[in-house]
Motif scaffolding. Structure first.
Motif, PDB file in Angstrom:
ATOM      1  N   THR A  93       9.318  12.310  -3.017  1.00 46.07           N
ATOM      2  CA  THR A  93       8.369  12.672  -3.788  1.00 46.07           C
ATOM      3  C   THR A  93       7.863  14.475  -4.136  1.00 46.07           C
ATOM      4  N   GLU A  94       9.530  14.855  -3.764  1.00 46.09           N
ATOM      5  CA  GLU A  94       8.665  16.264  -3.690  1.00 46.09           C
ATOM      6  C   GLU A  94       7.427  17.102  -4.064  1.00 46.09           C
ATOM      7  N   GLY A  95       6.495  16.885  -3.041  1.00 40.99           N
ATOM      8  CA  GLY A  95       5.283  16.716  -3.180  1.00 40.99           C
ATOM      9  C   GLY A  95       4.088  16.690  -4.673  1.00 40.99           C
ATOM     10  N   ILE A  96       4.538  15.452  -5.543  1.00 43.05           N
ATOM     11  CA  ILE A  96       3.431  15.405  -6.568  1.00 43.05           C
ATOM     12  C   ILE A  96       3.455  14.734  -7.074  1.00 43.05           C
ATOM     13  N   ILE A  97       2.341  13.971  -6.897  1.00 41.06           N
ATOM     14  CA  ILE A  97       1.362  13.170  -7.313  1.00 41.06           C
ATOM     15  C   ILE A  97       0.961  13.294  -8.625  1.00 41.06           C
ATOM     16  N   ALA A  98       1.064  11.765  -9.432  1.00 42.89           N
ATOM     17  CA  ALA A  98      -0.122  12.051 -10.819  1.00 42.89           C
ATOM     18  C   ALA A  98      -0.838  10.929 -10.927  1.00 42.89           C
ATOM     19  N   ILE A  99      -1.244  10.773 -11.653  1.00 42.41           N
ATOM     20  CA  ILE A  99      -2.296  10.176 -12.182  1.00 42.41           C
ATOM     21  C   ILE A  99      -2.261  10.385 -13.867  1.00 42.41           C
ATOM     22  N   ALA A 100      -2.150   9.097 -14.781  1.00 44.61           N
ATOM     23  CA  ALA A 100      -1.287   9.394 -16.148  1.00 44.61           C
ATOM     24  C   ALA A 100      -1.992   8.032 -16.767  1.00 44.61           C
TER      25      ALA A 100
END
Length: 266
Positions: A93-100
Motif C-alpha cells: 500500500t506504500e504507506g498511504i491510506i486515505a478517506i475520501a
C-alpha cells in the motif's frame, strides 16, 4: 510541518476506517470510503475526488513524497507501524491510506463527447474481482461509459478499488436497474448487443461503429430476459473447448476490443 499522530489501534478514527472498509451500509450512510496506495490516490485526485484525511506511515512514504502527491490543505496524520498493519489490506500500500468522499453515479450524470459512444454494461456482477477486471478493461479500451445494472456490490468496495487498480476512478460509471438503463439507451439511440447463447450470431459479424452498448451477464445465469427482448442482436464468442462460457471480464474484453478495432483504434 507538525502532524497529528495516531499510535493506538483502538483510536476512534482507526475504528471508523475499519468499518468503512468492511460495511457497504456505512459507506452509503456516510458518503465516505477508503483508498489505499499512491497510484489509486493519484487517480482519485485526477478524477476530482474529495480527500478528507490522509494517513501515512513514514517508514514507507516520506513527507517530501507526500508534498508532491497530496494537496497541502488535506489533513495529514502520521500512523504507527501497528496502526498501518491494522488498516492496510496489503503490504504494498506504500504507506498511504486515505478517506475520501463518494460520488453519485446516476444515469443522468453520464455525458458523451461524441455521437457514437461505446458503452460497456454488466448486469448483476457479483464478484468484486470481476467488476474490477471489467473496469480495467474499460479503461484500457477507453470506452465512453461503464454501466452496472442491478449491482450486487457498491463501487467503493475495497476489493473493487484494489482489483481495478484504481480504474474505478478513471472510468465514467453509472448504476441503475435494467429497465432504467434500457430506457436511457433508447433515449440516446444506442444499439444494444447482448452477449448470450440464445438466437445469437458471431460477435465479429456485427457493426459496432455506430452508438453501441455491449451487455454482459454473469457466467452462472447470463442476462435477464428483459435485456434479450430489447437487443438489436444477441452475440456470441465462438469457442472450441468443452465449455460454453468464459469469465465475464474476459468476454467483455474480447467484445469491446472488437468494437475498438472496427472503429479504427487498433
Amino acid at each position: 510541518m507538525h502532524y497529528k499522530e495516531i499510535t493506538s489501534t483502538q483510536n476512534q478514527l482507526v475504528k471508523q476506517i475499519l468499518v468503512l472498509k468492511e460495511k457497504s451500509k456505512e459507506r452509503r450512510k456516510t458518503g465516505r470510503f477508503v483508498i489505499e496506495g499512491q497510484r489509486e490516490l493519484q487517480l482519485a485526485l485526477q478524477a476530482n475526488y474529495t480527500i478528507q484525511t490522509l494517513l501515512f506511515y513514514p517508514e514507507l512514504v516520506s513527507e517530501s513524497d507526500l508534498d508532491t502527491l497530496i494537496p497541502s490543505q488535506i489533513e495529514h496524520i502520521i500512523i504507527s507501524k501497528e496502526v498501518f498493519q491494522k488498516l492496510a489490506y496489503r503490504h504494498t500500500t506504500e504507506g498511504i491510506i486515505a478517506i475520501a468522499e463518494t460520488k453519485p453515479h446516476h444515469l443522468d450524470g453520464l455525458t458523451f463527447q461524441n455521437k457514437t459512444p461505446l458503452v460497456l454494461i454488466a448486469e448483476a456482477p457479483e464478484k468484486p474481482g470481476n467488476i474490477g477486471a471489467i473496469l480495467r478493461t474499460a479503461d484500457a479500451a477507453n470506452v465512453d461509459a461503464v454501466i452496472i445494472a442491478n449491482p450486487k456490490s457498491d463501487l467503493y468496495n475495497p476489493n473493487i478499488i484494489r482489483s481495478s487498480v484504481g480504474c474505478v476512478f478513471t472510468n465514467q460509471i453509472a448504476v441503475g436497474n435494467t429497465s432504467e438503463i434500457i430506457t436511457f439507451l433508447k433515449h440516446h439511440q444506442i444499439a444494444i448487443f447482448c452477449a448470450a447463447l440464445q438466437a445469437s450470431v458471431n460477435y465479429y459479424t456485427q457493426d459496432f461503429t455506430a452508438a453501441s452498448a455491449i451487455v454482459v451477464g454473469t457466467e452462472a445465469t447470463g442476462l435477464s430476459d428483459e435485456w434479450l427482448a430489447h437487443a438489436r442482436q444477441n452475440i456470441i464468442i465462438p469457442m472450441q473447448g468443452e465449455i460454453d462460457s468464459m469469465n465475464v471480464s474476459v468476454a467483455a474484453g474480447i467484445l469491446i476490443f472488437e468494437a475498438k478495432r472496427q472503429r479504427g483504434f487498433l
